[in-house]
Write an enzyme that holds these catalytic residues in place. Structure first.
Site, PDB file in Angstrom:
ATOM      1  N   LYS A  99      -2.799   6.360   1.083  1.00  0.00           N
ATOM      2  CA  LYS A  99      -2.742   6.821   2.481  1.00  0.00           C
ATOM      3  C   LYS A  99      -1.812   8.022   2.587  1.00  0.00           C
ATOM      4  CE  LYS A  99      -2.601   4.799   7.135  1.00  0.00           C
ATOM      5  NZ  LYS A  99      -4.028   5.001   7.457  1.00  0.00           N
ATOM      6  N   GLU A 115     -16.223   6.271   3.404  1.00  0.00           N
ATOM      7  CA  GLU A 115     -15.474   5.884   4.592  1.00  0.00           C
ATOM      8  C   GLU A 115     -16.106   6.409   5.869  1.00  0.00           C
ATOM      9  OE1 GLU A 115     -11.564   4.432   4.683  1.00  0.00           O
ATOM     10  OE2 GLU A 115     -10.898   6.180   3.548  1.00  0.00           O
ATOM     11  N   ARG A 171       0.835  -1.204   0.000  1.00  0.00           N
ATOM     12  CA  ARG A 171       0.000   0.000   0.000  1.00  0.00           C
ATOM     13  C   ARG A 171       0.866   1.249   0.000  1.00  0.00           C
ATOM     14  NH1 ARG A 171      -4.666   0.522   4.459  1.00  0.00           N
ATOM     15  NH2 ARG A 171      -2.892   1.087   5.770  1.00  0.00           N
TER      16      ARG A 171
END
Length: 338
Positions: free
Chosen positions: A183, A219, A80
């Site tokens: 992220k 989210e 990620r």
């Protein structure tokens, strides 16, 4: 650490002995360096400060029932981070470099890894920043990878309890085709205002909808959302949702436990059909949701004051693997030789 009260630890920073750093210069990554400093020497025109060229990860190490220390899915965090780095045009660290840095932080701070039975764990924060001086907007040619760790307490000190969530149609966490699926710090910065507004109104978290059509659930603050109904684990799918490693793990566990799994668009109206709902992420694993209040319409979606049966099963199953109480049939953990 004889002076640390493991039971009173929150999800806060505690100074540990060592952090690990690695620099990218002249087109290549250097060797790992070890530092006891909590500070980063940085140019005042560093790319991360002016244009947000920074990203991070979060993962945990656990001292198990057998005394062994295990990292949870570090390779997935490495992948990620690579995706985030590519999106920001930052130098991409290898999976091997990422995992080695994490393992070194665990080894060198072994005395800060909480004892088994305290409910606490050792949280690692890998950080990648564009470190060369820039004035114009352009990709960073130099970068610094830093990994530090800190002991954190059990997220639910008095037992896992449902939270209240505010559904916010007014503010967006991330834009379509933006950086929502990686992220980076900017995603979190854009959620602070609405999050604070929700906290002042007595809510624990914010549930965001999609920025394009404002019709679909996205989210839940800094966590992924899931709902359970008719024997099915349902979680939103969107190009602006961060792919949570905890959510990925829960989907596999749900199937293993006998649930069907659907990753798809979830209309706001579908909230009324869920028997259970929750937010999932590294810090809490699962934060069960007791109710969701739509800030704009006033609609209230109730899921009960008790933790749902399936949420509890998945929470316990994941914690059992992380703490070595159950066989890791998925190969998610890696022992760190101390």
């Amino acid at each position: 650490m004889e002076n640390l009260d493991w039971a009173s630890l929150g999800f806060n920073y505690t100074k540990t002995d060592w952090n690990v750093r690695c620099s990218f210069r002249d087109g290549k990554w250097g060797e790992l360096e070890f530092s006891d400093s909590e500070y980063i020497p940085m140019h005042i025109s560093a790319a991360c400060l002016h244009y947000g060229l920074e990203l991070f990860e979060g993962l945990k190490a656990f001292r198990g029932a057998d005394g062994k220390v295990r990292l949870f899915r570090a390779e997935e965090n490495a992948k990620r981070m690579q995706a985030s780095a590519r999106k920001l045009c930052l130098p991409v660290p290898s999976i091997e470099l990422f995992v080695e840095a994490c393992e070194e932080v665990v080894r060198r701070n072994e005395r800060f890894i909480p004892p088994y039975g305290t409910g606490a764990s050792f949280y690692l924060r890998p950080l990648l920043i564009g470190s060369n001086a820039v004035l114009g907007v352009r990709p960073a040619t130099e970068a610094t990878l830093i990994v530090f760790g800190t002991p954190v307490g059990a997220y639910f000190k008095e037992g896992i309890k449902p939270i209240s969530v505010l559904l916010d149609r007014e503010f967006d966490r991330a834009a379509p085709r933006g950086t929502g699926e990686v992220k980076v710090g900017g995603n979190y910065a854009s959620s602070i205002y609405s999050g604070e507004r929700a906290h002042k109104a007595g809510f624990s978290n914010v549930l965001y909808v999609d920025a394009a059509e404002r019709k679909y659930i996205e989210e839940c603050g800094a966590a992924n959302f899931f709902g359970i109904k008719d024997g099915c684990y349902v979680t939103p799918k969107s190009g602006s949702i961060l792919p949570s490693i905890t959510n990925k793990s829960l989907r596999q566990l749900a199937e293993h436990l006998g649930l069907k799994v659907e990753e798809r668009a979830v209309p706001i109206e579908e909230l009324s059909t869920f028997e259970e709902a929750g937010a999932c992420g590294t810090a809490a694993v699962i934060s069960p949701i007791g109710k969701i209040v739509d800030m704009q319409t006033g609609d209230i979606y109730n899921f009960g004051n008790e933790v749902g049966e399936w949420s509890m099963k998945m929470y316990n199953a994941l914690q059992d693997i992380q703490y070595g109480r159950a066989e890791d049939v998925f190969g998610w953990t890696r022992e760190v030789v101390l």
